[in-house]
Design a protein around this motif. Structure first.
Motif, mmCIF file in Angstrom:
data_model
loop_
_atom_site.group_PDB
_atom_site.id
_atom_site.type_symbol
_atom_site.label_atom_id
_atom_site.label_comp_id
_atom_site.label_asym_id
_atom_site.label_seq_id
_atom_site.Cartn_x
_atom_site.Cartn_y
_atom_site.Cartn_z
ATOM 1 N N CYS A 92 -0.284 14.736 0.353
ATOM 2 C CA CYS A 92 0.635 14.319 -0.709
ATOM 3 C C CYS A 92 0.902 15.492 -1.643
ATOM 4 N N GLY A 93 2.142 15.570 -2.145
ATOM 5 C CA GLY A 93 2.521 16.641 -3.061
ATOM 6 C C GLY A 93 2.100 16.399 -4.503
ATOM 7 N N THR A 94 1.535 15.235 -4.782
ATOM 8 C CA THR A 94 1.068 14.940 -6.136
ATOM 9 C C THR A 94 -0.437 14.654 -6.100
ATOM 10 N N ASP A 95 -0.999 14.285 -7.266
ATOM 11 C CA ASP A 95 -2.429 13.942 -7.310
ATOM 12 C C ASP A 95 -2.680 12.496 -6.890
ATOM 13 N N ALA A 96 -1.623 11.761 -6.586
ATOM 14 C CA ALA A 96 -1.758 10.332 -6.266
ATOM 15 C C ALA A 96 -2.179 10.126 -4.813
ATOM 16 N N ILE A 97 -2.601 8.910 -4.515
ATOM 17 C CA ILE A 97 -2.739 8.463 -3.134
ATOM 18 C C ILE A 97 -1.430 7.757 -2.813
ATOM 19 N N ASP A 98 -0.725 8.298 -1.797
ATOM 20 C CA ASP A 98 0.628 7.864 -1.478
ATOM 21 C C ASP A 98 0.559 6.971 -0.232
ATOM 22 N N ILE A 99 0.898 5.700 -0.390
ATOM 23 C CA ILE A 99 0.812 4.743 0.721
ATOM 24 C C ILE A 99 2.128 4.734 1.488
ATOM 25 N N PHE A 100 2.041 4.847 2.818
ATOM 26 C CA PHE A 100 3.264 4.847 3.625
ATOM 27 C C PHE A 100 3.783 3.426 3.820
ATOM 28 N N ILE A 101 5.088 3.243 3.585
ATOM 29 C CA ILE A 101 5.773 1.974 3.811
ATOM 30 C C ILE A 101 6.781 2.197 4.931
ATOM 31 N N ASP A 102 6.696 1.392 6.008
ATOM 32 C CA ASP A 102 7.528 1.609 7.186
ATOM 33 C C ASP A 102 8.918 1.001 7.009
ATOM 34 N N THR A 103 9.774 1.731 6.305
ATOM 35 C CA THR A 103 11.146 1.259 6.093
ATOM 36 C C THR A 103 12.067 2.457 5.857
ATOM 37 N N ASN A 104 13.357 2.270 6.140
ATOM 38 C CA ASN A 104 14.354 3.295 5.838
ATOM 39 C C ASN A 104 15.085 2.999 4.536
ATOM 40 N N GLU A 105 14.858 1.805 4.019
ATOM 41 C CA GLU A 105 15.477 1.427 2.747
ATOM 42 C C GLU A 105 14.469 1.643 1.637
ATOM 43 N N CYS A 106 14.637 2.735 0.939
ATOM 44 C CA CYS A 106 13.624 3.125 -0.033
ATOM 45 C C CYS A 106 13.575 2.171 -1.244
ATOM 46 N N ARG A 107 12.422 1.561 -1.403
ATOM 47 C CA ARG A 107 12.150 0.780 -2.621
ATOM 48 C C ARG A 107 10.814 1.242 -3.205
ATOM 49 N N CYS A 108 10.557 2.530 -3.058
ATOM 50 C CA CYS A 108 9.256 3.077 -3.467
ATOM 51 C C CYS A 108 9.206 3.272 -4.975
ATOM 52 N N ASN A 109 8.673 2.296 -5.662
ATOM 53 C CA ASN A 109 8.587 2.422 -7.120
ATOM 54 C C ASN A 109 7.171 2.150 -7.649
ATOM 55 N N LEU A 110 6.196 2.056 -6.729
ATOM 56 C CA LEU A 110 4.815 1.787 -7.155
ATOM 57 C C LEU A 110 4.233 3.024 -7.844
ATOM 58 N N ASN A 111 3.611 2.815 -8.979
ATOM 59 C CA ASN A 111 2.921 3.898 -9.688
ATOM 60 C C ASN A 111 1.870 3.240 -10.587
ATOM 61 N N GLU A 112 0.756 2.873 -9.955
ATOM 62 C CA GLU A 112 -0.273 2.100 -10.665
ATOM 63 C C GLU A 112 -1.652 2.668 -10.395
ATOM 64 N N TYR A 113 -2.548 2.447 -11.334
ATOM 65 C CA TYR A 113 -3.948 2.816 -11.113
ATOM 66 C C TYR A 113 -4.683 1.636 -10.508
ATOM 67 N N LYS A 114 -5.359 1.886 -9.371
ATOM 68 C CA LYS A 114 -6.090 0.810 -8.685
ATOM 69 C C LYS A 114 -7.479 1.321 -8.305
ATOM 70 N N ASP A 115 -8.402 0.372 -8.138
ATOM 71 C CA ASP A 115 -9.762 0.715 -7.739
ATOM 72 C C ASP A 115 -9.788 1.211 -6.302
ATOM 73 N N VAL A 116 -10.390 2.382 -6.082
ATOM 74 C CA VAL A 116 -10.426 2.992 -4.761
ATOM 75 C C VAL A 116 -11.879 3.272 -4.363
ATOM 76 N N ARG A 117 -12.189 2.991 -3.096
ATOM 77 C CA ARG A 117 -13.473 3.376 -2.520
ATOM 78 C C ARG A 117 -13.198 4.208 -1.282
ATOM 79 N N ILE A 118 -14.066 5.172 -1.011
ATOM 80 C CA ILE A 118 -13.900 5.919 0.232
ATOM 81 C C ILE A 118 -15.079 5.650 1.157
ATOM 82 N N LYS A 119 -14.809 5.613 2.439
ATOM 83 C CA LYS A 119 -15.840 5.316 3.427
ATOM 84 C C LYS A 119 -16.648 6.582 3.690
ATOM 85 N N VAL A 120 -17.946 6.451 3.543
ATOM 86 C CA VAL A 120 -18.841 7.579 3.758
ATOM 87 C C VAL A 120 -19.519 7.380 5.117
ATOM 88 N N LYS A 121 -19.360 8.377 6.006
ATOM 89 C CA LYS A 121 -19.944 8.214 7.360
ATOM 90 C C LYS A 121 -21.311 8.847 7.445
#
Ligand SMILES: [Zn+2]
Length: 115
Positions: free
Chosen positions: A86-115
């Motif tokens: 991603c070109g920003t500091d955000a986590i950018d979620i891919f949405i499978d569409t050609n009609e752009c409605r990408c307006n999400l910009n929120e802080y959410k709780d994130v966990r990462i899987k540790v192997k």
């Protein structure tokens, strides 16, 4: 009398029982709140379904500049895999569409899987 002792014993047993740890198993590391945005085929710099890792982008994929490719992350309980940068500091979620409605910009709780 006997009934109340049984009830007390039962209450003690319940409070001493370990709580279920479905959400916070040891293999998931809490990252706190992270900024979450969206991108789609239309706003993927003209690359459509192409990602930096070469993986064909589909729902469940995301882009991040500070986690290694292949990292599995949980955003409020929903699992995504980092396959793109991603070109920003955000986590950018891919949405499978050609009609752009990408307006999400929120802080959410994130966990990462540790192997
Ligand atoms: Zn978009």
């Amino acid at each position: 009398m006997i009934k109340s002792i049984t009830a007390l014993a039962l209450a003690t047993a319940i409070s001493a029982a370990p709580m279920p740890q479905k959400e916070k198993t040891p293999e998931w590391k809490d990252m706190g709140e992270c900024r979450i945005t969206q991108y789609c085929c239309a706003c993927n710099d003209g690359s459509g379904h192409e990602s930096s890792s070469g993986k064909y982008l589909e729902y469940g994929d995301c882009a991040c500049s500070w986690l290694p490719i292949g990292t599995e992350i949980s955003i409020e309980g929903e699992i995504f895999t980092v396959v793109d940068i991603c070109g920003t500091d955000a986590i950018d979620i891919f949405i499978d569409t050609n009609e752009c409605r990408c307006n999400l910009n929120e802080y959410k709780d994130v966990r990462i899987k540790v192997k």
